[in-house]
Write a protein that holds these residues in place. Structure first.
Motif, mmCIF file in Angstrom:
data_model
loop_
_atom_site.group_PDB
_atom_site.id
_atom_site.type_symbol
_atom_site.label_atom_id
_atom_site.label_comp_id
_atom_site.label_asym_id
_atom_site.label_seq_id
_atom_site.Cartn_x
_atom_site.Cartn_y
_atom_site.Cartn_z
ATOM 1 N N MET A 59 -2.109 -52.043 4.754
ATOM 2 C CA MET A 59 -3.213 -52.926 4.413
ATOM 3 C C MET A 59 -3.609 -53.777 5.622
ATOM 4 S SD MET A 59 -5.101 -53.746 1.898
ATOM 5 C CE MET A 59 -5.942 -54.970 0.997
ATOM 6 N N ASN A 60 -2.600 -54.251 6.368
ATOM 7 C CA ASN A 60 -2.873 -55.071 7.542
ATOM 8 C C ASN A 60 -3.587 -54.266 8.625
ATOM 9 O OD1 ASN A 60 -2.920 -57.278 9.171
ATOM 10 N ND2 ASN A 60 -0.783 -57.130 9.799
ATOM 11 N N ALA A 61 -3.240 -52.989 8.763
ATOM 12 C CA ALA A 61 -3.887 -52.148 9.774
ATOM 13 C C ALA A 61 -5.352 -51.905 9.405
ATOM 14 C CB ALA A 61 -3.152 -50.820 9.909
ATOM 15 N N MET A 62 -5.627 -51.787 8.093
ATOM 16 C CA MET A 62 -7.007 -51.566 7.664
ATOM 17 C C MET A 62 -7.856 -52.811 7.927
ATOM 18 S SD MET A 62 -8.509 -50.247 4.043
ATOM 19 C CE MET A 62 -8.123 -51.711 3.128
ATOM 20 N N LEU A 63 -7.296 -53.988 7.678
ATOM 21 C CA LEU A 63 -8.025 -55.226 7.960
ATOM 22 C C LEU A 63 -8.281 -55.380 9.451
ATOM 23 C CD1 LEU A 63 -6.365 -57.770 5.498
ATOM 24 C CD2 LEU A 63 -8.635 -56.764 5.370
ATOM 25 N N THR A 64 -7.316 -55.012 10.265
ATOM 26 C CA THR A 64 -7.492 -55.084 11.711
ATOM 27 C C THR A 64 -8.579 -54.121 12.175
ATOM 28 O OG1 THR A 64 -5.159 -55.679 11.929
ATOM 29 C CG2 THR A 64 -6.286 -54.939 13.920
ATOM 30 N N ALA A 65 -8.590 -52.904 11.603
ATOM 31 C CA ALA A 65 -9.610 -51.924 11.970
ATOM 32 C C ALA A 65 -10.996 -52.390 11.525
ATOM 33 C CB ALA A 65 -9.282 -50.572 11.349
ATOM 34 N N LEU A 66 -11.081 -52.972 10.327
ATOM 35 C CA LEU A 66 -12.373 -53.491 9.861
ATOM 36 C C LEU A 66 -12.867 -54.622 10.749
ATOM 37 C CD1 LEU A 66 -12.080 -53.581 5.965
ATOM 38 C CD2 LEU A 66 -13.814 -52.415 7.310
ATOM 39 N N LEU A 67 -11.968 -55.510 11.128
ATOM 40 C CA LEU A 67 -12.352 -56.634 11.983
ATOM 41 C C LEU A 67 -12.782 -56.151 13.363
ATOM 42 C CD1 LEU A 67 -12.583 -59.696 12.066
ATOM 43 C CD2 LEU A 67 -10.240 -59.770 12.876
ATOM 44 N N TYR A 105 -13.976 -58.935 0.545
ATOM 45 C CA TYR A 105 -13.289 -58.444 -0.644
ATOM 46 C C TYR A 105 -11.779 -58.427 -0.444
ATOM 47 C CZ TYR A 105 -11.789 -55.352 -4.375
ATOM 48 O OH TYR A 105 -11.135 -54.819 -5.453
ATOM 49 N N PHE A 106 -11.340 -57.899 0.684
ATOM 50 C CA PHE A 106 -9.898 -57.801 0.917
ATOM 51 C C PHE A 106 -9.275 -59.128 1.326
ATOM 52 C CE2 PHE A 106 -11.035 -53.255 1.769
ATOM 53 C CZ PHE A 106 -10.416 -52.759 0.633
#
Length: 138
Positions: A1-9, A75-76
């Motif tokens: 989940m943390n990697a997805m937030l980093t990729a989105l950012l 959302y996340f």
């Protein structure tokens, strides 16, 4: 989940920077008028008419990606309650109520007695005028 937030950012930041660059490269609608009078700004990298379509469409796509990343991050990033818990359990209504704060005089160090009450500043009616203090009516 943390990697997805980093990729989105990271995607949002790169999209924002590229969009800023594309917007600064585009010329305004009034730039063609200046070129008609010989200002010398008619030459461009993409040709006379090709740049408007390519740059404006690319900017629109990047804006859509930027807004999608922003909505996904919102959302996340919003913490949701655990399953099986009530919404009211985390509200301020069920939180313990703090003790009432002391009056203003009790909060000043070195004073133990409250200050005397302020004098009443209301204007008493004048004995010479029977309608003193009243709004006149016709």
């Amino acid at each position: 989940m943390n990697a997805m937030l980093t990729a989105l950012l990271a995607t949002q930041m790169i999209t924002a920077l590229v969009m800023i660059g594309l917007i600064l490269v585009q010329h305004g609608k009034g730039a063609d008028m200046g070129a008609a009078f010989g200002s010398g700004g008619s030459g461009s990298l993409f040709g006379a008419s090709g740049s408007a379509n390519f740059l404006s469409r690319t900017t629109a796509v990047l804006a859509a990606v930027f807004f999608a990343c922003t909505l996904a991050l919102a959302y996340f990033g919003n913490p949701r309650p655990q399953t099986g818990t009530s919404v009211l359990e985390g509200s301020a209504l069920t939180a313990p109520v703090p003790a009432p704060a002391a009056s203003g005089a009790a909060q000043i160090p070195g004073t133990s007695a409250p200050l005397p009450a302020a004098p009443d500043l209301a204007v008493p009616p004048s004995p010479t005028k029977p309608d003193a203090g009243q709004i006149p009516t016709k």
